[in-house]
Motif scaffolding. Structure first.
Motif, mmCIF file in Angstrom:
data_model
loop_
_atom_site.group_PDB
_atom_site.id
_atom_site.type_symbol
_atom_site.label_atom_id
_atom_site.label_comp_id
_atom_site.label_asym_id
_atom_site.label_seq_id
_atom_site.Cartn_x
_atom_site.Cartn_y
_atom_site.Cartn_z
ATOM 1 N N VAL A 71 47.278 -66.990 -1.363
ATOM 2 C CA VAL A 71 46.653 -66.465 -2.566
ATOM 3 C C VAL A 71 47.157 -66.744 -3.470
ATOM 4 N N ASP A 72 46.573 -67.364 -4.712
ATOM 5 C CA ASP A 72 46.876 -67.699 -6.014
ATOM 6 C C ASP A 72 45.841 -67.146 -6.905
ATOM 7 N N GLU A 73 46.181 -66.058 -7.439
ATOM 8 C CA GLU A 73 45.267 -65.218 -8.179
ATOM 9 C C GLU A 73 43.929 -65.025 -7.511
ATOM 10 N N ASP A 74 42.842 -65.517 -8.035
ATOM 11 C CA ASP A 74 41.731 -65.072 -6.962
ATOM 12 C C ASP A 74 41.316 -66.350 -6.158
ATOM 13 N N ILE A 75 42.051 -67.377 -5.805
ATOM 14 C CA ILE A 75 41.878 -68.372 -4.957
ATOM 15 C C ILE A 75 42.639 -67.983 -3.776
ATOM 16 N N VAL A 76 42.031 -68.145 -2.602
ATOM 17 C CA VAL A 76 42.379 -67.743 -1.177
ATOM 18 C C VAL A 76 42.380 -69.224 -0.308
ATOM 19 N N ILE A 77 43.547 -69.634 0.174
ATOM 20 C CA ILE A 77 43.371 -70.769 0.944
ATOM 21 C C ILE A 77 43.791 -70.401 2.350
ATOM 22 N N ALA A 78 43.099 -70.811 3.289
ATOM 23 C CA ALA A 78 43.481 -70.257 4.965
ATOM 24 C C ALA A 78 43.697 -71.458 5.764
ATOM 25 N N ASP A 79 44.437 -72.407 5.490
ATOM 26 C CA ASP A 79 44.833 -73.467 6.436
ATOM 27 C C ASP A 79 45.999 -74.091 5.902
ATOM 28 N N SER A 80 47.018 -74.363 6.705
ATOM 29 C CA SER A 80 48.176 -74.980 6.295
ATOM 30 C C SER A 80 48.353 -76.263 5.667
ATOM 31 N N PHE A 81 47.371 -77.144 6.282
ATOM 32 C CA PHE A 81 47.041 -78.517 5.575
ATOM 33 C C PHE A 81 46.273 -78.236 4.287
ATOM 34 N N ALA A 82 45.164 -77.644 3.999
ATOM 35 C CA ALA A 82 44.515 -77.219 2.837
ATOM 36 C C ALA A 82 45.648 -76.723 1.769
ATOM 37 N N ILE A 83 46.281 -75.489 2.311
ATOM 38 C CA ILE A 83 47.576 -75.155 1.296
ATOM 39 C C ILE A 83 48.416 -76.250 0.787
ATOM 40 N N LEU A 84 48.812 -77.179 1.601
ATOM 41 C CA LEU A 84 49.950 -78.002 1.006
ATOM 42 C C LEU A 84 49.016 -78.955 0.237
ATOM 43 N N MET A 85 47.799 -79.359 0.463
ATOM 44 C CA MET A 85 47.278 -80.356 -0.398
ATOM 45 C C MET A 85 46.904 -79.587 -1.849
#
Length: 203
Positions: A71-85
């Protein structure tokens, strides 16, 4: 004239939040990347064995109920590959991908072998199902076979291009995926990495 204290104080950057489980290799990837880039973050523990990933709070973050979630402020990323990118795009220090196109492609291939052909076949849901249907011995045998086959493919992919690390002398995306998977193979699934290539060439 005294300086206004608000003018002398840098605005504090919002802290990232990482929802993670300590043993999850997918969560390890996110933690490794965050640390490589020198980013501070708030660790939000999610105990998979207690089923905390199915809580209403966590389900709102990730409806499929997997860790990690960033979670980066209002951005939510729920996948390790997507998080790394995402991290690599927003925080370019210590890039996770090399400039060389061939090495970049190999990094993506290695990461995909781990994330598509190894880890999903030995995750908690799959192993619990196999244990329920066939027993604990079959569960471990299944995991060892899938991990061994994947690492045999990785050896062939990285042959002639590896250096100190998977694709040279710098830590890149492939290493971020490989390190936790190797650790899990040896410590959790008791795979003998020296003989895995001979055992898992078929099937």
């Amino acid at each position: 004239m005294a300086a206004n204290s608000s003018d002398c104080t840098d605005k504090e950057q919002p802290k990232l939040k990482l929802y993670s489980y300590w043993r999850s290799s997918c969560s390890w990837r996110a933690r490794i990347a965050l640390n490589l880039k020198g980013l501070s973050y708030e660790y939000k523990a999610v105990n998979l064995l207690k089923g905390e990933q199915f809580s209403p709070e966590f389900s709102k973050l990730n409806p499929i109920n997997y860790v990690p979630v960033l979670v980066d402020e209002d951005i939510v990323i729920a996948d390790s590959f997507a998080i790394l990118m995402y991290l690599d795009e927003k925080y370019p220090q210590h890039p996770l991908l090399p400039c060389d196109l061939q090495k970049k492609a190999i990094n993506f291939q290695a990461a995909n072998i781990v994330s598509s052909s190894i880890q999903p076949l030995q995750n908690l849901l799959v192993l619990n199902y196999i244990e329920e249907k066939l027993g604990s011995d079959e569960k471990i045998a299944w995991a060892q076979n899938q991990i061994g086959r994947g690492f045999s493919a990785l050896e062939k992919l990285l042959e002639g291009i590896s250096g100190r690390y998977a694709t040279g002398d710098e830590i890149y995306l492939a290493d971020v995926f490989l390190a936790p998977q190797i650790h899990a193979a040896i410590t959790r699934f008791k795979l003998d990495m020296k003989v895995k290539g001979k055992r898992h060439r078929q099937g």
